[in-house]
Design an enzyme around this catalytic site. Structure first.
Site, PDB file in Angstrom:
ATOM      1  N   SER A 198       0.773  -1.295   0.111  1.00  0.00           N
ATOM      2  CA  SER A 198       0.007  -0.130  -0.240  1.00  0.00           C
ATOM      3  C   SER A 198       0.728   1.302  -0.139  1.00  0.00           C
ATOM      4  O   SER A 198       1.825   1.117   0.772  1.00  0.00           O
ATOM      5  CB  SER A 198      -1.039   0.197   1.345  1.00  0.00           C
ATOM      6  OG  SER A 198      -0.280   0.472   2.414  1.00  0.00           O
ATOM      7  N   ASP A 199       0.235   2.428  -0.628  1.00  0.00           N
ATOM      8  CA  ASP A 199       0.862   3.598  -0.412  1.00  0.00           C
ATOM      9  C   ASP A 199       0.670   3.982   1.048  1.00  0.00           C
ATOM     10  O   ASP A 199      -0.039   3.229   1.982  1.00  0.00           O
ATOM     11  CB  ASP A 199       0.452   4.613  -0.996  1.00  0.00           C
ATOM     12  CG  ASP A 199       1.289   5.800  -1.693  1.00  0.00           C
ATOM     13  OD1 ASP A 199       2.171   6.164  -0.725  1.00  0.00           O
ATOM     14  OD2 ASP A 199       1.119   6.514  -2.504  1.00  0.00           O
ATOM     15  N   TRP A 200       1.517   5.040   1.699  1.00  0.00           N
ATOM     16  CA  TRP A 200       1.558   5.370   2.860  1.00  0.00           C
ATOM     17  C   TRP A 200       0.028   5.786   3.445  1.00  0.00           C
ATOM     18  O   TRP A 200      -0.038   6.753   3.067  1.00  0.00           O
ATOM     19  CB  TRP A 200       2.320   6.068   3.575  1.00  0.00           C
ATOM     20  CG  TRP A 200       4.061   5.306   3.952  1.00  0.00           C
ATOM     21  CD1 TRP A 200       4.563   5.846   4.745  1.00  0.00           C
ATOM     22  CD2 TRP A 200       4.619   4.399   2.903  1.00  0.00           C
ATOM     23  NE1 TRP A 200       5.742   5.162   4.815  1.00  0.00           N
ATOM     24  CE2 TRP A 200       5.857   4.313   3.910  1.00  0.00           C
ATOM     25  CE3 TRP A 200       4.545   3.994   2.082  1.00  0.00           C
ATOM     26  CZ2 TRP A 200       6.814   3.307   3.417  1.00  0.00           C
ATOM     27  CZ3 TRP A 200       5.306   2.746   1.717  1.00  0.00           C
ATOM     28  CH2 TRP A 200       6.621   2.577   2.273  1.00  0.00           C
ATOM     29  N   GLY A 201      -0.391   4.845   4.183  1.00  0.00           N
ATOM     30  CA  GLY A 201      -1.885   5.197   4.744  1.00  0.00           C
ATOM     31  C   GLY A 201      -3.083   4.899   3.922  1.00  0.00           C
ATOM     32  O   GLY A 201      -4.015   5.495   3.898  1.00  0.00           O
ATOM     33  N   ALA A 202      -2.697   4.287   2.645  1.00  0.00           N
ATOM     34  CA  ALA A 202      -3.732   4.086   1.667  1.00  0.00           C
ATOM     35  C   ALA A 202      -4.665   2.739   1.899  1.00  0.00           C
ATOM     36  O   ALA A 202      -5.506   2.572   0.880  1.00  0.00           O
ATOM     37  CB  ALA A 202      -2.904   3.960   0.305  1.00  0.00           C
TER      38      ALA A 202
END
Length: 601
Positions: A151-155
């Protein structure tokens, strides 16, 4: 348009990541430049063309992973704007996804990329990192990607292992022991889903060589080390010069002579632009500024410098010189799209871009009036408007040139390097020339919240992205420049087109017709039969060819069945098109030298 440069670039990055104790690099970025004002276009290797992205990403991935560092292709999928990126839904039909936006990711997968990063946005109403259609089905099952999805950071919005996510970053808010055990007990997750994610991660670590590195290789304390070497600096200089596009050179004002009296103006000293903003920025240990590079390249030349904050003073300096060189540019960054394509937007920080940053167009016009031999160098994060292009003698762009910016641009300006790069994007004549509606970009708000941020970006343009739109609408270039364009200090001739339908090859003779050695980048474009419903022009081949004066070589492009196929959204597979195709080779999408046909029966 240089696969060799992409390999050198990837290898250099892999070496530095390894030296900093990291076994994964969050790159390369491969999204398509659908929106010219997208704040992250400078990070993406694909430009505005899926075939270009497919061909360029492979060498970059191989270079990174040759250094025991796992590459990460991002942002999957359709992360084509920064405006409300954390909530907007990119609404795209299946055919458009496969033909336009997936090929660069397929190129990464075909070259063994170890991982991909899912994006912040939604795709057709479902979060990218928990989208079973785009991840589990289209990426892993149909496309056969055997790496892992991060995942992208916090996605991450749920424990979505079954939907195709393998690693949650930066923590374990969802993919933690307690949540996964509860899901197993409820039957919402299987042990096979967990095993598959673990196997995907471990497989890539073993395949790339992470597990074979010596003890101490992966040490987080190395992250602060300055790993720039003399060899790395040489490579940065070489790559920046090789990536500089010569857009115009009237009267052969370039290359400069070592004794030419220069007036250097604008962003050439402390305000020099070298990199974009956000997580894609790289702050170098030192920067060679353009003014410094020019002085080192021509120590006997008379070189004066003015900041350009006062256009009148700049014009006076230009009038007293043989040649005036204006360094101009603008910036963009993660988290927001550009306010416009004008040079006068994007550099609001006077310390960063100089006091003249909001009046660069007026500065260039004033200097051009004072000196007919005005050269403009643009350091920009993507497409930019050049309303004054007809008034200047020469124009170049080095995009985001990096720490060796000064030496690299001096190498090109003085002819040590003969420019050969090509535009991976269209430089428009005016703002929003492709006539995007608010529904297309930045998107319409949720009907329940009409005053809210963009909630739905609708890709109703389908396949007509970038130069495809320009060709479909036959838009002439007046002040802008077409996709694939780029000049050299020599000239090239194309002759004797040969099309072999049995082998699906297109061949022609390429000659260096000028007086100095140089490299041409011939490009192959095809036009599908009308019934296929494809854009009027599609890039399907390119190659950088270096030739001595008067040297001739035969260049051959081979077309595969996939090159002649469209995505069948009913059968969910590629379907080869039969009929008569038009083929053309040339120096850009608007400079097609030789044309013919090929029957695919």
């Amino acid at each position: 348009f240089d696969a060799g440069a992409a390999l050198e670039w990837g290898t250099g990055m892999g070496k530095e990541f390894y030296a900093k104790g990291s076994n994964i690099q969050l790159g390369p970025g491969v999204c398509l430049a659908r929106v010219p004002r997208n704040g992250r276009n400078f990070e993406y290797i694909s430009g505005e063309d899926p075939y270009l992205g497919y061909q360029m990403v492979g060498p970059a991935v191989r270079g990174i992973q040759s250094q025991k560092v796992i590459a990460n292709a991002k942002h999957y999928a359709l992360n084509n704007q920064e405006t409300n990126r954390g909530a907007v839904s990119e609404n795209v039909d299946e055919r458009t996804r496969f033909e336009m936006y997936y090929p660069p990711f397929r190129g990464a997968a075909d070259n063994g990329v170890g991982s991909m990063m899912c994006s912040y946005n939604k795709v057709n109403g479902v979060w990218s990192c928990e989208n079973p259609t785009t991840l589990a089905l289209e990426l892993k099952k149909w496309s056969g990607f055997d790496g892992f999805v991060m995942s992208d950071w916090g996605a991450t919005h749920s424990a979505s292992l079954a939907q195709g996510l393998d690693i949650e970053m930066p923590g374990a808010g969802y993919l933690n022991n307690k949540t996964l055990q509860m899901m197993l007990q409820r039957g919402d997750l299987s042990e096979a889903d967990i095993n598959d994610a673990a196997l995907r991660i471990l497989r890539q670590m073993y395949k790339v060589g992470v597990m074979d590195a010596p003890k101490g290789a992966w040490d987080v304390s190395k992250i602060t080390a300055n790993v720039t070497s003399a060899a790395a600096a040489d490579s940065a200089r070489r790559l920046a010069a090789a990536s500089t596009v010569l857009l115009k050179n009237d009267g052969g004002v370039l290359p400069l002579k070592p004794t030419t009296k220069l007036a250097v103006i604008g962003l050439a000293d402390d305000a020099a632009i070298t990199h974009g903003g956000g997580s894609g920025s790289v702050v170098p240990s030192y920067i060679v500024k353009p003014l410094e590079g020019l002085k080192a390249a021509a120590p006997s030349a008379s070189i004066s410098y003015v900041s350009g904050a006062d256009p009148a003073a700049a014009a006076t300096a230009a009038a007293a010189a043989d040649v005036a060189i204006v360094f101009a540019g603008t910036l963009s960054h993660e988290g927001g799209d550009r306010a416009s394509l004008s040079l006068d937007d994007g550099c609001s920080d006077a310390v960063q871009c100089g006091k003249n940053s909001s009046s660069q167009n007026a500065l260039i016009e004033a200097v051009a009036k004072a000196n007919a031999k005005t050269v403009v160098v643009l350091s920009v994060p993507g497409a930019v408007l050049t309303p004054w292009s007809g008034d200047v003698a020469a124009l170049l762009t080095n995009f985001m040139p990096g720490q060796q910016a000064g030496h690299a641009i001096a190498d090109v300006l003085y002819g040590k390097v003969n420019p050969s790069a090509r535009l991976p994007i269209t430089f428009p004549n005016k703002e929003n020339e492709t006539e995007f509606s608010p529904s297309q970009w930045p998107g319409l708000p949720d009907p329940a919240k009409p005053s809210g941020p963009p909630a739905n970006a609708n890709y109703t343009e389908g396949l007509l992205v970038g130069y495809r739109y320009y060709e479909a609408h036959q838009i002439p270039f007046t002040t802008g420049f077409p996709f694939g364009h780029g000049l050299s200090y020599t000239s090239f001739s194309y002759a004797r087109l040969r099309v072999d339908e049995a082998t699906r090859t297109v061949a022609f003779d390429l000659t260096n017709a000028g007086g100095v050695a140089g490299a041409e980048v011939p490009q192959l474009y095809i036009t599908f039969p009308d019934a296929a419903g494809e854009p009027p022009l599609n890039l399907k081949g390119f190659r950088k060819v270096t030739l001595d004066p008067s040297e001739t070589v035969t260049v051959t492009f081979s077309l595969s069945g996939l090159d002649l196929s469209v995505w069948d959204a009913t059968a969910h597979k590629w379907s080869e098109v039969k009929g008569t195709f038009k083929v053309a080779v040339g120096a850009s999408s608007r400079d097609l030298k030789l044309k013919g046909t090929m029957d695919n029966l």
